[in-house]
Motif scaffolding. Structure first.
Motif, short mmCIF file in Angstrom:
data_model
loop_
_atom_site.label_atom_id
_atom_site.label_comp_id
_atom_site.label_asym_id
_atom_site.label_seq_id
_atom_site.Cartn_x
_atom_site.Cartn_y
_atom_site.Cartn_z
N GLY A 104 0.68 -1.31 -0.16
CA GLY A 104 0.02 -0.29 0.07
C GLY A 104 0.79 1.20 -0.05
N LEU A 105 2.14 1.38 0.87
CA LEU A 105 2.74 2.36 0.93
C LEU A 105 3.40 2.66 -0.43
N GLU A 106 3.72 1.56 -1.20
CA GLU A 106 4.53 1.70 -2.60
C GLU A 106 3.54 2.40 -3.58
N ALA A 107 2.23 1.83 -3.39
CA ALA A 107 1.20 2.34 -4.45
C ALA A 107 1.01 3.79 -4.15
N CYS A 108 0.83 4.14 -2.76
CA CYS A 108 0.53 5.64 -2.78
C CYS A 108 1.81 6.61 -3.10
N ALA A 109 3.07 6.01 -2.98
CA ALA A 109 4.24 6.89 -3.49
C ALA A 109 4.24 7.03 -4.86
N ALA A 110 3.88 5.93 -5.45
CA ALA A 110 3.87 5.53 -7.02
C ALA A 110 2.80 6.56 -7.59
N ARG A 111 1.72 6.72 -7.00
CA ARG A 111 0.26 7.46 -7.61
C ARG A 111 0.14 9.04 -6.88
N ALA A 112 1.27 9.47 -6.15
CA ALA A 112 1.04 10.51 -5.51
C ALA A 112 0.65 11.75 -6.31
N ASN A 113 0.96 11.59 -7.60
CA ASN A 113 0.73 12.79 -8.35
C ASN A 113 -0.90 12.70 -8.90
N ASP A 114 -1.63 11.89 -8.41
CA ASP A 114 -2.94 11.71 -8.78
C ASP A 114 -3.51 12.47 -7.79
N LEU A 115 -3.23 12.89 -6.80
CA LEU A 115 -3.76 13.92 -5.95
C LEU A 115 -3.93 15.06 -6.58
N MET A 116 -3.26 15.53 -7.72
CA MET A 116 -3.46 16.63 -8.38
C MET A 116 -5.02 16.84 -8.99
#
Length: 397
Positions: free
Chosen positions: A186-198
């Motif tokens: 889960g942590l790796e997925a959040c880091a990989a997709r952080a740009n999705d927050l935009m």
């Protein structure tokens, strides 16, 4: 078999009747989500949700025929609010996702408990319980994760984040509130997709961030988020958690409840506070508070700070400074008095109505503060002196 412990919320007035009307005894309705999770953790339950196999229209019909007020608060997504004697309860029809775009979902209704559980975000939030027996139903290992204080996505983390980008921030919020260690995938997925927050609205980001900052383990989790670049796409101004850590320590020492807005200020450079407040669409009152909190406490006395800023404003500035924690406690416990004289009293002493009255009143107030808030008798003396001086100045002009 795991069952819910006895808890005060289970005896809420009208709850048994609601469960009966919805057919809980026939397996048609169960408690779900946060209430089940929090009950198992032994912490107070705030909001209560019920999941049901009934279609939304059927829920409304059942409630109304039973004399229970039904409000279609989220009918398109299957949610009806039942208003019982002890307060509102959200009743939601079991659902499955038909399509998602990272911000919202199109759903279809189902009668399959596991299918409903599969669309939820984390295993600890996909626990159901029978209202009568308290039996807990766990389809994805949520009980084991709850015991281990592990925050884990249901299914593929990348897919769950693609369905709703806000789950990135929710992952860290739940970690700060309930978790000892994050699930690695889960942590790796959040880091990989952080740009999705935009792609998210700033309001949704704001709400999750402020909830996170209020959590028990906010400092550690914010550090983890910074290490993994989670906040950089939407809040690049936040680069360190050192000041937040100092603030949290001072809040604890002073016995002051953590305030998310105050903690947000601790994460930001002073010059960025106003702009970030606007970007996150804080209310005018919230923006005013954080802009004030970002100013230095200076060397004003504790009582003067509390009088001029209000108790909340003074506590904010003192906690964010390096002044003694004892001063924070003093400010928090003090009730600022009201100036024991009015403009009308100055007019009665001979001043003309208008700007001069306001000016002299401010002068009196400043002397009153400087003398550490003396009583009304002393204020009368100060007022006599100030009015006499004003009248002399007016006559010589």
């Amino acid at each position: 078999m795991v069952t819910l412990p006895d808890a005060e919320w289970r005896d809420r007035a009208g709850l048994d009747r609601l469960a009966e009307v919805l057919g809980a005894g026939e397996g048609m309705a169960r408690f779900v989500g946060g209430a089940v999770r929090d009950a198992l953790l032994g912490i107070p339950v705030a909001d209560l949700d019920v999941a049901t196999r009934h279609a939304p229209a059927t829920v409304i019909d059942l409630l109304r025929r039973a004399g229970i007020k039904a409000v279609p608060t989220g009918i398109d997504h299957g949610t009806v609010t039942a208003v019982i004697e002890s307060g509102p309860v959200e009743v939601t029809t079991l659902r499955r996702d038909v399509s998602t775009d990272g911000r919202r979902a199109t759903v279809a209704f189902t009668d399959d408990w596991r299918e409903d559980a599969a669309r939820r975000d984390f295993t600890i939030n996909a626990l159901y319980a029978d209202p009568a027996t308290g039996e807990v139903f766990d389809y994805f290992g949520g009980l084991a994760d709850l015991e281990a204080r592990r925050i884990r996505f249901i299914g593929d983390p990348l897919q769950r984040i693609a369905e709703d980008h806000l789950r990135i921030l929710r992952f860290f919020r739940f970690l700060a509130r309930f978790g000892d260690a994050p699930d690695a995938a889960g942590l790796e997925a959040c880091a990989a997709r952080a740009n999705d927050l935009m792609a998210l609205s700033r309001e949704r980001i704001r709400d999750e961030l402020l909830k996170l900052l209020a959590a028990r383990d906010a400092v550690r989790v914010v550090r983890l988020m910074l290490d993994r670049g989670i906040l950089k796409p939407v809040l690049p101004e936040i680069v360190s958690a050192d000041r937040l850590e100092a603030l949290a320590s001072r809040e604890d020492a002073a016995g002051i409840t953590p305030a998310p807005l105050r903690r947000l200020v601790a994460l930001l450079p002073a010059e960025a506070v106003e702009e970030v407040g606007a970007r996150l669409k804080l209310s005018n009152a919230e923006r005013k508070r954080i802009v004030s909190a970002a100013q230095p406490a200076g060397d004003r006395g504790v009582y003067e700070l509390a009088y001029r800023l209000g108790t909340e404003g003074a506590v904010d500035r003192l906690l964010l400074s390096d002044r003694p924690v004892e001063e924070v406690c003093t400010a928090a416990a003090w009730s600022p008095p009201a100036l024991p004289i009015t403009g009308g009293a100055l007019v009665a002493r001979g001043l003309r109505r208008g700007p001069e009255v306001a000016r002299v009143l401010r002068e009196i107030e400043n002397r009153w503060i400087a003398e550490d808030f003396p009583d009304a008798a002393r204020v009368d003396v100060i007022a006599e002196e100030a009015v006499a001086q004003a009248l002399r100045s007016a006559s010589s002009a």
